[in-house]
Design a protein around this motif. Sequence first.
Motif, PDB file in Angstrom:
ATOM      1  N   LEU A   3       5.395  -8.353  12.884  1.00 48.62           N
ATOM      2  CA  LEU A   3       5.999  -8.872  11.657  1.00 48.62           C
ATOM      3  C   LEU A   3       5.402  -8.203  10.423  1.00 48.62           C
ATOM      4  CD1 LEU A   3       7.861 -10.893  10.215  1.00 48.62           C
ATOM      5  CD2 LEU A   3       5.997 -12.564  10.317  1.00 48.62           C
ATOM      6  N   GLY A   4       4.093  -7.914  10.476  1.00 50.78           N
ATOM      7  CA  GLY A   4       3.448  -7.294   9.328  1.00 50.78           C
ATOM      8  C   GLY A   4       4.077  -5.969   8.956  1.00 50.78           C
ATOM      9  N   LEU A   5       4.460  -5.188   9.958  1.00 50.74           N
ATOM     10  CA  LEU A   5       5.073  -3.890   9.691  1.00 50.74           C
ATOM     11  C   LEU A   5       6.489  -4.036   9.142  1.00 50.74           C
ATOM     12  CD1 LEU A   5       3.899  -2.022  12.917  1.00 50.74           C
ATOM     13  CD2 LEU A   5       2.933  -1.833  10.617  1.00 50.74           C
ATOM     14  N   LYS A   6       7.185  -5.106   9.573  1.00 51.71           N
ATOM     15  CA  LYS A   6       8.579  -5.290   9.158  1.00 51.71           C
ATOM     16  C   LYS A   6       8.736  -6.102   7.875  1.00 51.71           C
ATOM     17  CE  LYS A   6       9.555  -6.969  13.237  1.00 51.71           C
ATOM     18  NZ  LYS A   6      10.244  -7.540  14.411  1.00 51.71           N
ATOM     19  N   PHE A   7       7.689  -6.840   7.508  1.00 51.66           N
ATOM     20  CA  PHE A   7       7.805  -7.744   6.371  1.00 51.66           C
ATOM     21  C   PHE A   7       8.105  -6.984   5.087  1.00 51.66           C
ATOM     22  CE2 PHE A   7       6.293 -10.701   3.096  1.00 51.66           C
ATOM     23  CZ  PHE A   7       6.922 -11.861   3.516  1.00 51.66           C
ATOM     24  N   SER A   8       7.476  -5.816   4.943  1.00 53.57           N
ATOM     25  CA  SER A   8       7.727  -4.996   3.748  1.00 53.57           C
ATOM     26  C   SER A   8       9.212  -4.673   3.627  1.00 53.57           C
ATOM     27  CB  SER A   8       6.915  -3.708   3.805  1.00 53.57           C
ATOM     28  OG  SER A   8       5.540  -3.983   3.816  1.00 53.57           O
ATOM     29  N   SER A   9       9.792  -4.239   4.730  1.00 61.58           N
ATOM     30  CA  SER A   9      11.217  -3.898   4.715  1.00 61.58           C
ATOM     31  C   SER A   9      12.073  -5.103   4.373  1.00 61.58           C
ATOM     32  CB  SER A   9      11.637  -3.336   6.074  1.00 61.58           C
ATOM     33  OG  SER A   9      10.858  -2.213   6.414  1.00 61.58           O
ATOM     34  N   LEU A  10      11.698  -6.274   4.896  1.00 59.44           N
ATOM     35  CA  LEU A  10      12.477  -7.485   4.665  1.00 59.44           C
ATOM     36  C   LEU A  10      12.434  -7.903   3.189  1.00 59.44           C
ATOM     37  CD1 LEU A  10      11.308  -9.435   7.845  1.00 59.44           C
ATOM     38  CD2 LEU A  10      13.639  -8.670   7.387  1.00 59.44           C
ATOM     39  N   VAL A  11      11.227  -7.863   2.583  1.00 53.29           N
ATOM     40  CA  VAL A  11      11.101  -8.257   1.179  1.00 53.29           C
ATOM     41  C   VAL A  11      11.785  -7.253   0.268  1.00 53.29           C
ATOM     42  CG1 VAL A  11       9.473  -8.675  -0.708  1.00 53.29           C
ATOM     43  CG2 VAL A  11       8.999  -9.582   1.564  1.00 53.29           C
ATOM     44  N   ILE A  12      11.566  -5.957   0.549  1.00 50.85           N
ATOM     45  CA  ILE A  12      12.194  -4.919  -0.270  1.00 50.85           C
ATOM     46  C   ILE A  12      13.711  -5.018  -0.187  1.00 50.85           C
ATOM     47  CG2 ILE A  12      12.515  -2.415  -0.501  1.00 50.85           C
ATOM     48  CD1 ILE A  12       9.558  -2.138   0.388  1.00 50.85           C
ATOM     49  N   GLN A  13      14.204  -5.319   1.019  1.00 55.37           N
ATOM     50  CA  GLN A  13      15.646  -5.485   1.194  1.00 55.37           C
ATOM     51  C   GLN A  13      16.145  -6.703   0.409  1.00 55.37           C
ATOM     52  OE1 GLN A  13      16.791  -5.539   5.337  1.00 55.37           O
ATOM     53  NE2 GLN A  13      18.776  -6.435   4.904  1.00 55.37           N
ATOM     54  N   ALA A  14      15.378  -7.813   0.451  1.00 55.31           N
ATOM     55  CA  ALA A  14      15.780  -9.031  -0.266  1.00 55.31           C
ATOM     56  C   ALA A  14      15.747  -8.833  -1.774  1.00 55.31           C
ATOM     57  CB  ALA A  14      14.874 -10.189   0.133  1.00 55.31           C
ATOM     58  N   SER A  15      14.796  -8.021  -2.256  1.00 54.76           N
ATOM     59  CA  SER A  15      14.670  -7.808  -3.702  1.00 54.76           C
ATOM     60  C   SER A  15      15.499  -6.631  -4.195  1.00 54.76           C
ATOM     61  CB  SER A  15      13.204  -7.569  -4.059  1.00 54.76           C
ATOM     62  OG  SER A  15      12.734  -6.373  -3.460  1.00 54.76           O
ATOM     63  N   GLY A  16      16.179  -5.963  -3.274  1.00 55.31           N
ATOM     64  CA  GLY A  16      16.976  -4.796  -3.664  1.00 55.31           C
ATOM     65  C   GLY A  16      16.120  -3.635  -4.135  1.00 55.31           C
ATOM     66  N   GLY A  17      14.851  -3.594  -3.672  1.00 57.58           N
ATOM     67  CA  GLY A  17      13.957  -2.519  -4.074  1.00 57.58           C
ATOM     68  C   GLY A  17      13.362  -2.702  -5.461  1.00 57.58           C
ATOM     69  N   SER A  18      13.587  -3.867  -6.075  1.00 52.91           N
ATOM     70  CA  SER A  18      13.080  -4.124  -7.434  1.00 52.91           C
ATOM     71  C   SER A  18      11.633  -4.584  -7.368  1.00 52.91           C
ATOM     72  CB  SER A  18      13.923  -5.199  -8.114  1.00 52.91           C
ATOM     73  OG  SER A  18      13.286  -5.682  -9.269  1.00 52.91           O
ATOM     74  N   LEU A  19      10.746  -3.899  -8.091  1.00 50.53           N
ATOM     75  CA  LEU A  19       9.331  -4.284  -8.097  1.00 50.53           C
ATOM     76  C   LEU A  19       9.137  -5.641  -8.754  1.00 50.53           C
ATOM     77  CD1 LEU A  19       6.346  -3.788  -7.641  1.00 50.53           C
ATOM     78  CD2 LEU A  19       6.299  -2.404  -9.731  1.00 50.53           C
ATOM     79  N   ILE A  20       9.816  -5.890  -9.860  1.00 54.08           N
ATOM     80  CA  ILE A  20       9.613  -7.153 -10.566  1.00 54.08           C
ATOM     81  C   ILE A  20      10.034  -8.337  -9.705  1.00 54.08           C
ATOM     82  CG2 ILE A  20      11.866  -7.076 -11.733  1.00 54.08           C
ATOM     83  CD1 ILE A  20       8.576  -8.447 -13.189  1.00 54.08           C
ATOM     84  N   LEU A  21      11.162  -8.200  -8.964  1.00 53.45           N
ATOM     85  CA  LEU A  21      11.580  -9.287  -8.077  1.00 53.45           C
ATOM     86  C   LEU A  21      10.590  -9.472  -6.929  1.00 53.45           C
ATOM     87  CD1 LEU A  21      15.464  -9.073  -7.707  1.00 53.45           C
ATOM     88  CD2 LEU A  21      14.122 -10.945  -8.650  1.00 53.45           C
ATOM     89  N   ILE A  67      -2.078 -10.218   3.622  1.00 53.32           N
ATOM     90  CA  ILE A  67      -1.759  -9.595   4.906  1.00 53.32           C
ATOM     91  C   ILE A  67      -0.262  -9.308   4.997  1.00 53.32           C
ATOM     92  CG2 ILE A  67      -1.592 -10.038   7.393  1.00 53.32           C
ATOM     93  CD1 ILE A  67      -4.351  -9.164   6.512  1.00 53.32           C
ATOM     94  N   LEU A  68       0.554 -10.245   4.522  1.00 50.76           N
ATOM     95  CA  LEU A  68       2.006 -10.073   4.582  1.00 50.76           C
ATOM     96  C   LEU A  68       2.550  -9.284   3.396  1.00 50.76           C
ATOM     97  CD1 LEU A  68       3.139 -13.617   5.781  1.00 50.76           C
ATOM     98  CD2 LEU A  68       3.325 -11.489   7.068  1.00 50.76           C
ATOM     99  N   ALA A  69       2.093  -9.655   2.191  1.00 46.48           N
ATOM    100  CA  ALA A  69       2.728  -9.117   0.986  1.00 46.48           C
ATOM    101  C   ALA A  69       2.044  -7.881   0.431  1.00 46.48           C
ATOM    102  CB  ALA A  69       2.775 -10.201  -0.091  1.00 46.48           C
ATOM    103  N   GLY A  70       0.778  -7.667   0.773  1.00 50.50           N
ATOM    104  CA  GLY A  70       0.067  -6.503   0.261  1.00 50.50           C
ATOM    105  C   GLY A  70       0.781  -5.196   0.541  1.00 50.50           C
ATOM    106  N   PRO A  71       1.172  -4.946   1.804  1.00 45.45           N
ATOM    107  CA  PRO A  71       1.890  -3.697   2.103  1.00 45.45           C
ATOM    108  C   PRO A  71       3.207  -3.563   1.330  1.00 45.45           C
ATOM    109  CG  PRO A  71       1.062  -4.704   4.114  1.00 45.45           C
ATOM    110  CD  PRO A  71       0.851  -5.691   3.025  1.00 45.45           C
ATOM    111  N   VAL A  72       3.849  -4.702   1.027  1.00 40.22           N
ATOM    112  CA  VAL A  72       5.096  -4.661   0.250  1.00 40.22           C
ATOM    113  C   VAL A  72       4.839  -4.028  -1.110  1.00 40.22           C
ATOM    114  CG1 VAL A  72       6.921  -6.040  -0.801  1.00 40.22           C
ATOM    115  CG2 VAL A  72       5.959  -6.733   1.396  1.00 40.22           C
ATOM    116  N   LEU A  73       3.822  -4.523  -1.800  1.00 36.33           N
ATOM    117  CA  LEU A  73       3.525  -4.046  -3.142  1.00 36.33           C
ATOM    118  C   LEU A  73       3.061  -2.589  -3.125  1.00 36.33           C
ATOM    119  CD1 LEU A  73       1.711  -7.186  -4.632  1.00 36.33           C
ATOM    120  CD2 LEU A  73       4.131  -6.584  -4.704  1.00 36.33           C
ATOM    121  N   VAL A  74       2.251  -2.248  -2.131  1.00 42.14           N
ATOM    122  CA  VAL A  74       1.781  -0.860  -2.026  1.00 42.14           C
ATOM    123  C   VAL A  74       2.948   0.084  -1.767  1.00 42.14           C
ATOM    124  CG1 VAL A  74       0.338   0.728  -0.691  1.00 42.14           C
ATOM    125  CG2 VAL A  74      -0.546  -1.528  -1.313  1.00 42.14           C
ATOM    126  N   ASP A  75       3.878  -0.338  -0.898  1.00 42.69           N
ATOM    127  CA  ASP A  75       5.063   0.484  -0.623  1.00 42.69           C
ATOM    128  C   ASP A  75       5.910   0.703  -1.879  1.00 42.69           C
ATOM    129  OD1 ASP A  75       4.330   0.718   1.979  1.00 42.69           O
ATOM    130  OD2 ASP A  75       5.770  -0.748   2.769  1.00 42.69           O
TER     131      ASP A  75
END
Length: 630
Positions: free
Chosen positions: A423-441, A468-476
Amino acid sequence: MPSQSSKSITAWVITVVALGMSAFQLYTAQFGLYSAMVQRPIHLLFAAALVLLIFPVARSMSGASYPLYLRLWDWVLISASAASLLHIVATYKDLVSRGGAATETDLWLGGLVILLVLETTRRVMGPSLPIITIVAIAYTLLGHHIPGLWGHRYIDLEQLISYQYLTTEGLFTIPLGVSASFIFIFILFGAFLVASGTGEFFIKFANALAGHLRGGPAKVAVLSSATFGSISGSAVANVVSTGSFTIPLMKKIGYRPVFAGAIESVASTGGQFMPPVMGAAAFIIADMLGVTYLEVCKAALIPAVLYFFALIYMVHLEARRRDLRGLNRSELPNLFKTIKEGGHLLLPAALLVFLLVQGYSPMKAGLWAMVAVVVISWFKKETRMGPRAILEALEKGAKGSLEVALACACAGIVIGCVTQSGLGLKFSSLVIQASGGSLILSLVFVMIASLVLGMGLTTSAAYILTIILAGPVLVDLGVAPLAAHMFVFYYACLSCITPPVALAAFAAAGLAGSKPFPTGFESMRLAIIAYLVPFIFVYHPVLIWQGSWYAIILSFVSATLGCMAIGSSLMGFMNHRLNLLWRLLLMAAALGLIMPGLQSDLAGGALLGLVYAYTNYRSRKMEPEPAVDA
């Protein structure tokens, strides 16, 4: 029901186990940690045993109402904890030789450890974190039934237990490792400071320094909570300890109960991100990032200074608006006499910072700072720590570590589930997809996750789970790793004053005699700068010392002016009361000044200057206010 003699025996056992835990931690701090699969299980065993001895099955059964059969059941669980955790200590070398393959005994004892961690965490922290952990376990075991990106490969119970119990990727991963090394020593250091009277000195010193000023008791609350909170690391504990002195004084000079409670809760919460100790969180962040402790403290310094400056400024404006005075000097301790009597108690904290700067490990620095507390306490008869005081500090330190130790153990299980299921590897993709790639969202989603998790967990546990879940999202999305970790940590801290479960604000409301929710919302208003700054340093890391000296100094000065603008806007006062239009202009000026950049600084500074000139002109035409004390 247990007899009086059996209760006294239990109390003696608690003391012996707590002293044994402290002795083990001090020994390894001086002579070096054991391997991870020895140090961490032993640390967890001590913590689990103490929880089972101190906390009953249900809080309503505490004291004489606790049945004997349940006490016997607790001893069964303690024996099971010892058997399952000492098993891994005794067989970890054999485990390596057989390539990590689990035996049937390993699986049974591993499953038992997971259940024991859930039960002991429930007893010490309530059901929130165990429920999150159970959901994570269920997802790991049943997630293969979920279609699409949320699903994962089949994982059976044996694989789950082996991963959690026999590796350092699950239960015994980084959070428990940090608890078994850095965090315990600093909790113990804090217990020694309290035992030596340092906490009381902080309050007396702050009173002597600022108690006579306009709104002095509120400024005392801010100063004492900032210093003591950095060491204690618990916003609620800080509120209860310092608030019992400061809140009645604030009410005495005329502060509203809601405002008095909010000031104490906001100041106590800020202590968690005030260097140098930051409630041991600095060491968790440093370990998670693989950077030095000083780098984390440096990143936290400017936002923390802005936070407390804004708070003191708003306290001062409230005092001016209501024409509140400070305390009479006859009611306050003498500054020179206070320093003379207790100033030596500050030396251990100075030694701690010096040793850390010199490159000593946090454990060694904490250990020798602790020794310094005892030695320096003998400089004055009033602060002298005898053998009994030392033993009591060792016992209180061990008891004070239980919540963090079990939270880290539970967080380790969740981390193991996240990594094993993928899940950790996929969570970034899921959040980025939900936010439409928007950093602020994405930042807003992560902020909400940190606040929600923090409402039912300790700050450390909320930070660990979220990062653990959201850190990679922000770094990506291009956020600097240090900025990402600080962003998550700040909102985990702010959960203590964010309704609906604002534990620090609710504790302060109890002391102030105010309603909990109004106190929580007032706390949010006073801490508004802390809700804004993390977004700023994500986009402009200059506020966490990522840039040239010129840019850092300019940003700090402009952000300080921005804090004054936002404080005046929220309090509706600058030289005199402000109407809505001028408050909105000040809010615009604040946003321009806080946001790094020369153009925004100039625009914000011009607006602030305009409002100040207007209010100064109006105040000269109006009847002058009574003279300000200081």
